[in-house]
Structure formats: C-alpha cells, structure tokens
Design an enzyme around this catalytic site. Sequence first.
Site, short mmCIF file in Angstrom:
data_model
loop_
_atom_site.label_atom_id
_atom_site.label_comp_id
_atom_site.label_asym_id
_atom_site.label_seq_id
_atom_site.Cartn_x
_atom_site.Cartn_y
_atom_site.Cartn_z
N HIS A 256 10.08 39.05 6.53
CA HIS A 256 11.50 39.32 6.29
C HIS A 256 12.33 38.78 7.44
CE1 HIS A 256 15.10 41.49 5.04
NE2 HIS A 256 15.23 41.88 6.30
N LEU B 282 0.85 -1.19 0.00
CA LEU B 282 0.00 0.00 0.00
C LEU B 282 0.90 1.26 0.00
CD1 LEU B 282 -2.92 1.15 0.42
CD2 LEU B 282 -2.44 1.10 2.87
N GLU C 185 22.43 13.13 -21.55
CA GLU C 185 21.06 13.50 -21.92
C GLU C 185 20.96 13.69 -23.43
OE1 GLU C 185 17.87 14.08 -20.48
OE2 GLU C 185 17.43 14.52 -22.59
N GLY D 80 16.46 14.20 -16.84
CA GLY D 80 15.16 14.70 -16.37
C GLY D 80 15.14 14.73 -14.85
N VAL D 81 13.94 14.82 -14.28
CA VAL D 81 13.82 15.00 -12.83
C VAL D 81 14.54 13.90 -12.05
CG1 VAL D 81 12.20 15.21 -10.91
CG2 VAL D 81 11.60 16.16 -13.12
#
Length: 453
Positions: A430, A35, A194, A173-174
């Site tokens: 900030h 699961l 790549e 890629g990712v």
Amino acid sequence: MHDIVILGGGSGGYACALRASQLGLSVVLIEQDKLGGTCLHRGCIPTKALLHAGEVADTAREGESIGVQSTFNGIDMTKVNAYKDGVIGRLYKGLQGLVKSRDITYVEGTGKLVAANAVEVNGQRYEGKNIVLATGSYAKSLPGLEISGRVMTSDQALQIDYVPKSVIVLGGGVIGVEFASVWKSFGVDVTIIEGLPSLVPAEDAAVTKAMERAYRKRGINFKTGVRFQSAIQDDTSVTITLDSGETHTADLLLVAVGRGPRTEDLGYEQQGINVDRGFVLTTDRLATNIPGIFAVGDIVPGLQLAHRGFQQGIFVAEEIAGLAPATIDELGIPRVTYSEPEIASIGLTEAQAIEKFGEIEAYEYNLGGNGKSQILGTAGFIKLIRKKSDGVVIGVHMIGTRVGELIGEAQLIYNWEGTAADVAPFVHAHPTQNEAMGEAFMALAGKPLHAHA
Ligand SMILES: Cc1cc2nc3c(=O)[nH]c(=O)nc-3n(C[C@H](O)[C@H](O)[C@H](O)COP(=O)(O)OP(=O)(O)OC[C@H]3O[C@@H](n4cnc5c(N)ncnc54)[C@H](O)[C@@H]3O)c2cc1C
C-alpha cells in the site's frame, strides 16, 4: 547439416535461435533486414517510446492542476525520434551482441524454402534436420486503398518528422488506438473509424465501454460500426468517404486494419506446407504437416504478439532438443494495449466465459477505491471472472493508467488456475495500483476491505 535452420530473425526466430544454441544445437539464423524484426524496429518498442513521450507531454499539461508549475510548449519531432531511435539502437546493439556471443551462424539475405530440409539464400543452400519458419507479418490495407503519400501504415507513421494537425485512424484495434493516443497527447485532432460496433472490439464489453468513455473524455473522436468506402488525397489533405456518404478530411490517414502473414513466394506452399489465407497451419506443438518443419510467431494463426513469438520460439527449440515442453495455452498469453488509459487482459471475456462454462461470476473492483490510482488521477477497474463450479479465475480484465504493469500477477493467477481463496491472503503493498488486484480478490473471497460488498 545443421540441427536447425531458422528463416526470419524477429521475436519468434531469434528467441528460437538463442534457446537452441543454449541447448547445444547448431543453428543458422537467416534475416533479410534487421535482427529483431517488427517488434524492435517497427512495432512494440518505437510505439511505446512515442507513447511515453505522449505521457510526458500530458504530464507537462496537467502539472498545473496539482500545483506543479509546468506548461506544454509543443513537440519537437526530431528530438522525439532521436529518443525513440536511441532506445531502438541500444536494444538492437544488445541483441546483435547476444546472437554473436552464442554459437549461431547468422546469415544476411532473403531466404526461400527449397526443400523440406533446406533454405536457399543468395544462391547458397543451408540444410537443417529441422526448419523453423518465422517470417512474421506486414501491415495490411483495404482493397483499392493504396499506401502512399498521406495514406500510411504504422511503418511510415513511425518515421514522420512532424506533428500533423489532424489524423484519421482507420481501425480501432490495438495499433489504431495506440497511435490515436500518441497523437492526441501530441496535440493532434484525431478521428478513429472502426467497422465493428466498438473500439478495441476483442476486449471484454465492460472494458470497451470504459475505453470509449475515456477516449471521449480525452477528446479523441471516433465512429464505430461504420464502413470505409474510399480515400482521395491531394497536396494538402486526405479525404475519406464512408458507406453512408459521410466524409472526413485530415492531414494524414493511418491504415491500421490488421497484419497479414508474410508467407508469399517463400516456397512454403511449393514444399507442400498447409497454409490457410496465408497463415501457416500447425499443431499445438507448432509442427507443420511436413515432418521437421515448424512455424512460430505472427505467421501462425492466433494472437500477433511479440511475447507469444518468444515463447513459441523457445518451445520449438526445446521440442527439437527433445525436452517435450508443455504446450502454450493461447488464452494464458497476456494482452496489453499501451494507450492512455491502458488495457490489460488475460483469459476469457465475460461473454466467452458464459459461452464456454454457462454459469460464471464476474466482479469489478473500481480504481476509485485504490489510493495510488487516485494519486495518479485515473479512472478504471479490475474485472475478475470465475467459474461458478470451482471458483477458478478464468479471466482478468483491467483498464486505467499503467494497468499494463499489473498483468504479471494476473497471468500467474490465470495460469496457476487460482481462486479467490488462493489469492486473498497475499499481502499487496500500500499504496500501489497492484493493491487493487488484492482488493478485487478479497472482495471475491467475501471480505472486501476498501470496497462495498
Ligand atoms: C505498430 C506495432 C506495434 C506493436 N506493439 C506490440 C506490443 O506492444 N507488444 C507485442 O507483444 N507485440 C506488438 N506488436 C506485434 C509484434 O511486433 C509481432 O507480434 C512480432 O514482431 C512477431 O514476431 P515474428 O518473429 O513472428 O515476426 P517479425 O517480428 O515480423 O519478424 C520476422 C522477420 O523475418 C524476416 N523475414 C521475412 N521474410 C524473410 C525471408 N524470406 N528471408 C529472411 N528474412 C525474412 C523479416 O525481415 C523480419 O525481421 C506490434 C506490432 C506493430 C506493427
């Protein structure tokens, strides 16, 4: 007869089960493995745990540069894996408890669609007024490239119990750049190969360029626009040959060339479901061509992301319950690459925006003007893209350490079709990195504070 029978207990399937049970529907959830599926056991969670270990390693290395006496003494992969598995184990237990606590019939075993309203598991037939297909995806390889030994996909790479000396990552890629980031942080010599002209080629051109600059600075080697030809391995190494004849040798080869839909031999096509190259075709309401059968997650063409699967699962449960949910805008799904630096984006890239709308405006806020980013020592930017006609923001693209955490506000702005006038008045704390988002919008509204006009 149940209201819904769900095949696959990954992000899409279990989200559908949980929402459907919440809505009072009777649900059967069928899972052959664990699961939680890919994301929990072999995807999002283990990779992010490794990336965090990498971040800690980098912090130890860099401590000295800001006066903190620390040294990096190496990686104990057994302990890193124990940490990673501990995170998975806790989440897995929690998820199992959640499913148990709802009125969901959980079935362990491999299911097959045997009729338009029935799935068979271990000889037992489960009938549903509706069926949801959620069988997910698997790591692809290239023709002739066998996954064995030193040649592995993310599935095996997440299990290795040592730190290799060198790795070739096939695919920028990712998944490829995330593993490259982890291994570099662990002290590995990394080379990415790549085929397309840049790393993370799906991102905005400014982001891909910044990513390449950052990786060069980190000493991560990469070759883009080159084509892989073959790989051979022996007892000590693996050598790949590119089309050009150039060779590269390393301890391991990670094949990260994308993920294919897991839909073969599951009865989908036999039941007449329209499938294209293995992906299940659906309407924007996630209905297949067979009435009562829906599909969610990685088997549906589009972004292969866990939160898309969750949302699609929830959508289908609500659709079946008759709630007529709003369709999901694929472009409104946030995308994060959790490497160092991180990349986060939503909406259209500049090139896509020009193609779609013609006249657009783009603005880049450099993190050089952001206090917290300077404290963290990161370079990067937030790039906003808006339509010229009405000023609506149609793309947000970010790169820099921890910018993934900024995607929450970006996705609200994109999905609420915000303009600079809407966002500029909001006060951003900030010094936070989030403040850079406010600054970018102030600049776009014509009143930059910590930025040049
Ligand atoms: C290395 C890696 C890193 C990733 N990182 C991220 C990330 O950071 N963020 C993000 O959003 N996404 C990430 N993803 C993608 C994410 O894991 C997937 O998009 C998501 O798991 C898809 O969910 P799914 O439900 O469609 O499929 P899956 O999670 O693959 O689940 C499908 C389930 O169906 C089961 N199943 C299949 N066939 C049958 C059958 N016949 N009978 C019974 N059960 C069956 C499988 O066992 C599996 O559990 C990552 C993926 C990888 C591989």
